[in-house]
Design an enzyme around this catalytic site. Structure first.
Site, PDB file in Angstrom:
ATOM      1  N   GLY B 147      -4.508  19.177  26.454  1.00  0.00           N
ATOM      2  CA  GLY B 147      -3.053  19.181  26.342  1.00  0.00           C
ATOM      3  C   GLY B 147      -2.623  18.970  24.901  1.00  0.00           C
ATOM      4  N   CYS B 148      -1.377  19.295  24.627  1.00  0.00           N
ATOM      5  CA  CYS B 148      -0.870  19.206  23.248  1.00  0.00           C
ATOM      6  C   CYS B 148      -0.799  17.756  22.790  1.00  0.00           C
ATOM      7  CB  CYS B 148       0.486  19.887  23.141  1.00  0.00           C
ATOM      8  SG  CYS B 148       1.675  19.401  24.410  1.00  0.00           S
ATOM      9  N   TYR B 149      -0.132  16.911  23.576  1.00  0.00           N
ATOM     10  CA  TYR B 149      -0.077  15.505  23.192  1.00  0.00           C
ATOM     11  C   TYR B 149      -1.484  14.918  23.076  1.00  0.00           C
ATOM     12  CZ  TYR B 149       5.008  15.304  24.226  1.00  0.00           C
ATOM     13  OH  TYR B 149       6.364  15.491  24.237  1.00  0.00           O
TER      14      TYR B 149
END
Lengths: 344, 344, 344, 344
Positions: B147-149
């Protein structure tokens, strides 16, 4: 590998040149010049370049000495002596400023309040709009890289004027430019709380790009063209939209217009004529060297509306400058310039 | 040339994959899949691709059939069967969604309210954070792209946790993401007048990336890590900044911290540890695959503040996915990914 | 009618004071002072005031002479002599700068590198956070108007600290401020292409508001509080969000927290404690004097997350200053301050 | 106190009406109608109204029953029956939609593909542009509140056309509107990553406001006026700039133009004709009921360029609607409308 240097590398056109040239397969960035930051790493000024380019800003002379081609991104008035020095050293000179754009010393005097210094250089300088003047560019060693607004406007109007589809009288050009066009220098104009959530025209019918626009349009039409040009400051970082209004000549049909535009640009990689029903948007050319053009006919007033979109820093400045370099050095014209627009 | 297909190509991660893969010297884009736009040219959905990519959106099956590697950009829950189909066809599967990120079926059930369908695939899937798990990725055919985070956070905390410099208790992560993170789907959240000139956290301590973050941090620290993770919606198109707060262990000096970070990433092309005095800014990684990390010690509270910046759509999604592909196909890891950040 | 003058009227806090005071039913704007624009109409500097206020910028002395209350919006260090002059002339002095905010000359020296000049004035100055210190403000003639960040933070933490619900150790405050907080003065920080589509923290654990925050929190908790305060620059014109992390003391229930917040502010017009399930957003307080507070408990880490939103220029500066004036002059506290937030 | 109700209160014009009417000293907000949110508090839809307005959304009939004046903010086609119901109940009806703006049923059919239903009402309806039609408004009970673009354009062109200073042929109007003009309804057009950092015209020479613009300009000039009107979507929340190009008639001097504009508006509180050298900017009218107009003459092409700036949601919608209400109910025309523009 071509040794390319940039003078005025820490301004916005300069840093965009870095971004492009560092990516170019046949170029080595031979020097970055900056008066304000001499002795500093360019990556200290633009941390985006950390680990990518650790060149230290040099003096103008150092840059010229080490380069086969020099890009100059300096205030008008300062390029002429640089061009001389490059000419004397056999260095190709691509000027992103205004000094060599105008043919007429009078126009230059009137709009820039400066004088032509080296008349021979002015004679040899070529206006570097590749789609129109590719052949002249090929053999030249001094290029006047077009202004951002004039690029969007000349490409937008060329097919219509060249084919005589519209009147050369009464052309109205309503342009909107992102704030990077105002440069890196500080001003209230570009102060965030002053220009964010704001919008207005500026220098109405008085912008210095006017004579440059008219010169190109006049050459295309082979008669004197006077336009009304009104730029606006748009609260985005990048991009120009020019909305151009021109009266259709009698008996010009919609398909005449479409044919003229499609024929003019069918072999041009960087100009995209949009299909009917689409509207050019600066979003779709962002960070790329494209000029998107959409054409719209208003039957009620018999007017052709041309919408021309470019990234002011790429096709409107540094990308076009590299395109000129590619032509001069006999490289594929799109080399290092095939940036796909970021969609957001 | 590797034949690469994209499922969910018209979402934001999908279109960013197009932008990257169309530029990749060893890839041919073999198919773009879209349920919503099947039969339409992708350039009709994204006019930025006009003249660059005229592929017509296909069904999932068509894409898989024509590809050696498939990137899936679909809602969680939908990837598992796609992975199965790819596995059955010997196609490498890189999932940009959440289905294969969590090791624990319980966590997946708790946070995503869904079940593991093909346990064998889950066992074979590798968490595709190259800087940490490069060797596992190399031999894998199913990749759970992070995921990005979690990408910004794992890279930010890895050196500190791996060297035991900070406590695994009480880590606070305050992240801010650009709106593209919310996807192409319409919502009041991403409605311009609602999110422009606005700012707020959301899903406070309840975001689905939490178990993924904790899983990676626990693996690094070799003990169970529970974090407090609070994401915010930032009115910009792209980018994530994670500001991470972790208590320094006793007797850890500033230079211990710096050494740990510099050693961890000294051979990593895409992670830049900034010099003291600099602060990571999402501006400086925009449109690139970099993760910029700056480290700051607050003596008054004995806390390490780590600032980690990525482009959520590149290193946080599509760029990292291509990095994983490069590793699997034995290409230079940075091939097609050397985008220089746009400075504006 | 109260004669109110503004010194530093052409800065952002100054012009916001104009906007508020020109609307105030019991105030006449008696003078606007500006060193940079003396002799110029304020509406030339801010054309928004055309036809609304045609006052000409005056010298400091002229403003003081004609006023019963003076608002000072000047750089720290410059207010002390102004305060003296006002005191000598019986004029109420409301300082929007930092000179009178800190009780300790040492703190002032350490963080602002300046000295207390008029100790008697410092003793008489009252910290003008009405919700906490209303009674002290009433009788005072020198007000230290709180900083923008400290306002959002003190109001956010007051109920929790006052009721002993959270530990005074380990409080982390991650704040984000709109660009107007950087003022009207030009800087790269606020240069549009540099801060638009950008985001980063700054002055990490080193911002001058830190001692002011700690002073207020220590008074509330009746013990020394040290916080970790990290401000970020947010690409919006107005507003502050402070996301505050504090460890819950043992056996504190969710309803204890809610009760503390609701009781603390049940009679406060300008503080809105949001219902469960809502998150404070700077959008919802824009252009108003409200402070919106939402409270969130993370059971997994036993942490209270407080989100506090203000308009940095209203409740964080000029609105609060007028609120203080209303209290001192025995007017309804909300007079002239009932701005409804603009929803977009 | 006048009992005022709003139908369509949760749209952007509706909520802006709430903001204005809640501030109005002679109005009580008697009801807010919403089909989508019936039964919900309006402050749940717009948390900005928390603690300010706790009205629950009602049905249309309930709103009409409890009101002396009803503001309708609904899609075209839906207002006609509402107007009938109001007329039957003696309730003043102010329509912010398009149903009563056009005199000609044919035009309405052509541009809106709908029919006039209650011809008597259409006859009685008055076009509510107070600066031009104040006297007609006074006695009316059905008001067609002008569109946002038409307001900016009619006010901008009125003095020039009314005094015969410009040709009625060849008028070009290049308008730019903030995104709130697209309403609260979701669309890709207003999806943040799609319209942020983007810009383009839309509905080129085909926008529904065209016949309304031409109707008003024709009435002013007492001859048929056809214009070319091109709207653009501007990435800001609020505001419209119309840049208007009109050929000057022969022998019209600069001072003729200035006199015409100043005389036309010298008694108008809400129209500000800027001094020479200034340019109207939407920043300077934001959140206010002002229309700022600057006038510029291009001698080279003998063209008058008029720049007209309004806040599309105030003077372009809800503010003007309240101005109409004030006139009808014999209140001071500016009552509740003296918002000072926010400078940022």
């Amino acid at each position: 590998m071509i040794k390319a240097g940039i003078i005025g590398a820490t301004g916005y056109a300069g840093i965009e040149l870095c971004r492009i040239l560092l990516n170019h397969p046949k170029v080595v960035l031979s020097g970055v010049g900056s008066v304000s930051f001499e002795g500093k790493k360019i990556s200290e000024v633009y941390p985006a370049l950390n680990g990518i380019c650790d060149l230290v800003c040099q003096s103008t002379d150092e840059v010229i000495e080490n380069s086969e081609v020099v890009f100059a991104c300096v205030m008008h008035g300062l390029s002429q002596d640089l061009a001389k020095k490059c000419a004397d050293n056999g260095v190709v000179f691509i000027d992103l400023g205004a000094d060599f754009r105008l043919d007429s010393a009078n126009d230059y005097k009137e709009w820039y309040d400066s004088d032509f210094k080296h008349l021979d250089l002015h004679k040899r300088a070529v206006y570097g709009l590749p789609e129109l003047y590719r052949n002249d560019i090929k053999g030249s060693k001094i290029i006047a890289n077009p202004g951002c607004y004039p690029t969007s406007i000349a490409l937008g109007l060329f097919p219509a004027l060249n084919s005589g589809l519209v009147s050369t009288n009464g052309i109205v050009i309503d342009s909107k430019s992102g704030v990077s066009g105002a440069g890196r220098g500080l001003s209230q104009t570009a102060h965030y709380p002053n220009c964010n959530e704001a919008f207005a025209p500026y220098k109405i019918a008085a912008h210095r790009h006017t004579p440059e626009i008219e010169q190109t349009l006049s050459k295309i039409s082979k008669k004197d063209v006077t336009v009304l040009f009104v730029p606006h400051l748009l609260p985005v970082n990048r991009g120009i939209i020019s909305t151009i209004y021109a009266k259709l000549e009698e008996n010009v049909s919609k398909s005449d217009v479409r044919k003229a535009f499609e024929n003019s640009y069918k072999n041009e990689k960087f100009v995209r004529v949009l299909d009917d029903g689409n509207v050019a948007n600066l979003r779709d050319v962002k960070c790329s060297n494209f000029c998107d053009i959409s054409i719209h006919i208003d039957d009620r007033t018999n007017t052709l509306v041309i919408v021309s979109a470019i990234d002011n820093m790429v096709k409107g400045a540094s990308g076009q400058a590299v395109q000129n370099m590619n032509i001069i050095f006999d490289l594929p014209e799109d080399m290092g310039l095939c940036f796909i627009p970021t969609t957001f």
